[in-house]
Design a protein around this motif. Structure first.
Motif, PDB file in Angstrom:
ATOM      1  N   ALA A  20       1.377   8.731   9.973  1.00 43.18           N
ATOM      2  CA  ALA A  20       2.277   7.588  10.198  1.00 43.18           C
ATOM      3  C   ALA A  20       3.007   7.232   8.904  1.00 43.18           C
ATOM      4  CB  ALA A  20       1.495   6.391  10.730  1.00 43.18           C
ATOM      5  N   LEU A  21       2.324   7.290   7.771  1.00 40.96           N
ATOM      6  CA  LEU A  21       2.971   7.018   6.489  1.00 40.96           C
ATOM      7  C   LEU A  21       4.036   8.069   6.181  1.00 40.96           C
ATOM      8  CD1 LEU A  21      -0.158   6.026   4.361  1.00 40.96           C
ATOM      9  CD2 LEU A  21       1.573   4.485   5.311  1.00 40.96           C
ATOM     10  N   PHE A  22       3.738   9.309   6.519  1.00 41.53           N
ATOM     11  CA  PHE A  22       4.675  10.405   6.258  1.00 41.53           C
ATOM     12  C   PHE A  22       5.980  10.229   7.041  1.00 41.53           C
ATOM     13  CE2 PHE A  22       6.180  14.789   7.194  1.00 41.53           C
ATOM     14  CZ  PHE A  22       6.549  15.139   5.901  1.00 41.53           C
ATOM     15  N   SER A  23       5.936   9.509   8.144  1.00 37.90           N
ATOM     16  CA  SER A  23       7.162   9.313   8.933  1.00 37.90           C
ATOM     17  C   SER A  23       8.259   8.652   8.119  1.00 37.90           C
ATOM     18  CB  SER A  23       6.880   8.509  10.208  1.00 37.90           C
ATOM     19  OG  SER A  23       6.589   7.155   9.894  1.00 37.90           O
ATOM     20  N   PHE A  24       7.904   7.836   7.134  1.00 37.66           N
ATOM     21  CA  PHE A  24       8.927   7.275   6.240  1.00 37.66           C
ATOM     22  C   PHE A  24       8.802   7.792   4.813  1.00 37.66           C
ATOM     23  CE2 PHE A  24       5.593   4.106   6.821  1.00 37.66           C
ATOM     24  CZ  PHE A  24       5.240   3.741   5.534  1.00 37.66           C
ATOM     25  N   LEU A  25       7.583   8.046   4.309  1.00 34.68           N
ATOM     26  CA  LEU A  25       7.437   8.579   2.953  1.00 34.68           C
ATOM     27  C   LEU A  25       8.012   9.996   2.846  1.00 34.68           C
ATOM     28  CD1 LEU A  25       3.826   7.370   2.029  1.00 34.68           C
ATOM     29  CD2 LEU A  25       6.016   6.411   1.264  1.00 34.68           C
ATOM     30  N   GLY A  26       8.129  10.673   3.962  1.00 34.47           N
ATOM     31  CA  GLY A  26       8.702  12.013   4.002  1.00 34.47           C
ATOM     32  C   GLY A  26      10.178  12.033   4.352  1.00 34.47           C
ATOM     33  N   ASP A  69       1.437  -6.204  16.233  1.00 32.87           N
ATOM     34  CA  ASP A  69       1.184  -5.061  17.112  1.00 32.87           C
ATOM     35  C   ASP A  69       0.320  -3.971  16.480  1.00 32.87           C
ATOM     36  OD1 ASP A  69       2.925  -3.813  15.346  1.00 32.87           O
ATOM     37  OD2 ASP A  69       4.524  -3.524  16.821  1.00 32.87           O
ATOM     38  N   GLY A  70      -0.083  -4.136  15.219  1.00 31.98           N
ATOM     39  CA  GLY A  70      -0.942  -3.166  14.554  1.00 31.98           C
ATOM     40  C   GLY A  70      -0.245  -1.917  14.045  1.00 31.98           C
ATOM     41  N   ALA A  71       1.072  -1.854  14.188  1.00 29.49           N
ATOM     42  CA  ALA A  71       1.806  -0.659  13.770  1.00 29.49           C
ATOM     43  C   ALA A  71       1.799  -0.518  12.252  1.00 29.49           C
ATOM     44  CB  ALA A  71       3.247  -0.734  14.265  1.00 29.49           C
ATOM     45  N   ILE A  72       1.671   0.717  11.789  1.00 25.57           N
ATOM     46  CA  ILE A  72       1.782   1.003  10.360  1.00 25.57           C
ATOM     47  C   ILE A  72       3.257   0.958  10.000  1.00 25.57           C
ATOM     48  CG2 ILE A  72       1.505   2.768   8.578  1.00 25.57           C
ATOM     49  CD1 ILE A  72      -1.057   3.647  10.027  1.00 25.57           C
ATOM     50  N   ILE A  73       3.595   0.038   9.088  1.00 21.14           N
ATOM     51  CA  ILE A  73       5.001  -0.151   8.726  1.00 21.14           C
ATOM     52  C   ILE A  73       5.276   0.069   7.243  1.00 21.14           C
ATOM     53  CG2 ILE A  73       5.487  -1.719  10.650  1.00 21.14           C
ATOM     54  CD1 ILE A  73       5.187  -4.036   8.586  1.00 21.14           C
ATOM     55  N   GLY A  74       4.211   0.230   6.436  1.00 23.14           N
ATOM     56  CA  GLY A  74       4.441   0.405   5.012  1.00 23.14           C
ATOM     57  C   GLY A  74       3.211   0.857   4.269  1.00 23.14           C
ATOM     58  N   TRP A  75       3.427   1.053   3.000  1.00 17.63           N
ATOM     59  CA  TRP A  75       2.364   1.455   2.080  1.00 17.63           C
ATOM     60  C   TRP A  75       2.696   0.807   0.750  1.00 17.63           C
ATOM     61  CZ3 TRP A  75       1.884   5.668  -1.805  1.00 17.63           C
ATOM     62  CH2 TRP A  75       0.555   6.017  -2.068  1.00 17.63           C
ATOM     63  N   GLY A  76       1.772   0.089   0.161  1.00 18.62           N
ATOM     64  CA  GLY A  76       2.091  -0.526  -1.113  1.00 18.62           C
ATOM     65  C   GLY A  76       1.017  -1.461  -1.605  1.00 18.62           C
ATOM     66  N   GLY A  77       1.266  -1.984  -2.793  1.00 15.54           N
ATOM     67  CA  GLY A  77       0.346  -2.897  -3.431  1.00 15.54           C
ATOM     68  C   GLY A  77       0.174  -2.530  -4.887  1.00 15.54           C
ATOM     69  N   LEU A  78      -1.024  -2.725  -5.382  1.00 13.71           N
ATOM     70  CA  LEU A  78      -1.346  -2.536  -6.797  1.00 13.71           C
ATOM     71  C   LEU A  78      -1.909  -1.141  -7.027  1.00 13.71           C
ATOM     72  CD1 LEU A  78      -3.216  -5.917  -7.209  1.00 13.71           C
ATOM     73  CD2 LEU A  78      -0.834  -5.429  -7.813  1.00 13.71           C
ATOM     74  N   ALA A  96       8.933   1.418   6.157  1.00 13.10           N
ATOM     75  CA  ALA A  96       9.755   2.104   7.153  1.00 13.10           C
ATOM     76  C   ALA A  96      11.120   1.419   7.202  1.00 13.10           C
ATOM     77  CB  ALA A  96       9.078   2.038   8.520  1.00 13.10           C
ATOM     78  N   PRO A  97      12.197   2.192   7.287  1.00  9.97           N
ATOM     79  CA  PRO A  97      13.540   1.595   7.306  1.00  9.97           C
ATOM     80  C   PRO A  97      13.738   0.539   8.396  1.00  9.97           C
ATOM     81  CG  PRO A  97      13.706   3.962   7.009  1.00  9.97           C
ATOM     82  CD  PRO A  97      12.257   3.651   7.282  1.00  9.97           C
ATOM     83  N   SER A  98      13.046   0.676   9.499  1.00 12.12           N
ATOM     84  CA  SER A  98      13.203  -0.297  10.586  1.00 12.12           C
ATOM     85  C   SER A  98      12.730  -1.696  10.190  1.00 12.12           C
ATOM     86  CB  SER A  98      12.435   0.169  11.827  1.00 12.12           C
ATOM     87  OG  SER A  98      11.050   0.254  11.531  1.00 12.12           O
ATOM     88  N   THR A  99      11.993  -1.806   9.090  1.00 14.01           N
ATOM     89  CA  THR A  99      11.474  -3.107   8.648  1.00 14.01           C
ATOM     90  C   THR A  99      12.267  -3.707   7.492  1.00 14.01           C
ATOM     91  OG1 THR A  99       9.938  -2.218   6.997  1.00 14.01           O
ATOM     92  CG2 THR A  99       9.144  -2.357   9.277  1.00 14.01           C
ATOM     93  N   TRP A 100      13.214  -2.965   6.946  1.00 12.38           N
ATOM     94  CA  TRP A 100      13.970  -3.463   5.798  1.00 12.38           C
ATOM     95  C   TRP A 100      14.691  -4.759   6.156  1.00 12.38           C
ATOM     96  CZ3 TRP A 100      16.663   1.682   3.956  1.00 12.38           C
ATOM     97  CH2 TRP A 100      15.681   2.563   3.499  1.00 12.38           C
ATOM     98  N   GLY A 101      14.717  -5.674   5.220  1.00 11.92           N
ATOM     99  CA  GLY A 101      15.410  -6.936   5.428  1.00 11.92           C
ATOM    100  C   GLY A 101      14.597  -7.984   6.165  1.00 11.92           C
ATOM    101  N   THR A 102      13.325  -7.709   6.435  1.00  9.92           N
ATOM    102  CA  THR A 102      12.484  -8.646   7.184  1.00  9.92           C
ATOM    103  C   THR A 102      11.644  -9.563   6.306  1.00  9.92           C
ATOM    104  OG1 THR A 102      10.680  -7.065   7.276  1.00  9.92           O
ATOM    105  CG2 THR A 102      12.257  -7.015   9.121  1.00  9.92           C
ATOM    106  N   GLY A 103      11.622  -9.294   4.994  1.00  9.64           N
ATOM    107  CA  GLY A 103      10.798 -10.081   4.091  1.00  9.64           C
ATOM    108  C   GLY A 103       9.385  -9.542   3.924  1.00  9.64           C
ATOM    109  N   TYR A 104       9.072  -8.403   4.561  1.00 10.71           N
ATOM    110  CA  TYR A 104       7.729  -7.845   4.438  1.00 10.71           C
ATOM    111  C   TYR A 104       7.406  -7.444   2.998  1.00 10.71           C
ATOM    112  CZ  TYR A 104       7.362  -7.448   9.550  1.00 10.71           C
ATOM    113  OH  TYR A 104       7.298  -7.704  10.890  1.00 10.71           O
ATOM    114  N   ALA A 105       8.364  -6.874   2.277  1.00 10.03           N
ATOM    115  CA  ALA A 105       8.105  -6.473   0.887  1.00 10.03           C
ATOM    116  C   ALA A 105       7.793  -7.699   0.035  1.00 10.03           C
ATOM    117  CB  ALA A 105       9.294  -5.702   0.318  1.00 10.03           C
TER     118      ALA A 105
END
Length: 165
Positions: A20-26, A69-78, A96-105
């Motif tokens: 699931a991470l590879f879907s955007f990290l790739g 919904d439990g979907a994997i949408i990102g990877w990050g932190g320290l 994931a690009p579909s989440t950009w602009g949502t304030g999740y970062a």
């Protein structure tokens, strides 16, 4: 240990999360401001290197899930980068690009700063962002980071956040 924010669940990454991470990290276009992984194997290797650091240092990027919904949408932190050491503990995030602009970062950044200050008791954090990645620069500034200097060999601004307790 899982961390819950208003909309996100942050937890250590499992091997089963990597596809699931590879879907955007790739995705070279989505990761144009950072490194991307051309193969699932390369992505697995990268994640495994960071998880080794979690066992050693107590931090590594989390798998980011949407609480609704439990979907994997990102990877990050320290993390302290096992592939480019020497910068200290950094904050990084990849969504994931579909989440950009949502304030999740920004939500992840605030949780990460609190974790670094309160649990890990770190004196400071670092982060990198390309100057043309306006959204990421804004996330870092809102989370309390300030530009320390431009690093030409990385083509990125180095940000610093002095953590106060």
């Amino acid at each position: 240990m899982d961390i819950l924010t208003e909309r996100l669940s942050l937890r250590p990454t499992k091997a089963s999360d990597v596809p699931a991470l590879f879907s955007f990290l790739g995705d070279a276009q989505a990761m144009r401001h950072t490194a991307y992984f051309a193969t699932l194997r390369a992505c697995r290797r990268h994640v495994a290197g960071h998880e080794w650091q979690r066992r050693r240092l107590g931090c590594a990027p989390w798998t980011v899930r949407n609480r609704s919904d439990g979907a994997i949408i990102g990877w990050g932190g320290l993390f302290e980068d096992p592939f480019d050491p020497g910068w200290g503990v950094e904050l990084g995030y990849w969504f994931a690009p579909s989440t950009w602009g949502t304030g999740y970062a920004s939500e992840l950044a605030v949780a990460s700063v609190a974790e670094a200050r309160d649990r890990l008791r770190l004196p400071e954090l670092r982060a990198f962002a390309r100057p043309d990645n306006v959204g990421s620069c804004r996330v870092l500034e809102k989370a309390g980071f300030a530009i320390e200097r431009y690093v030409p060999e990385l083509e990125r601004n180095l940000y610093r956040h002095a953590l106060e307790r």
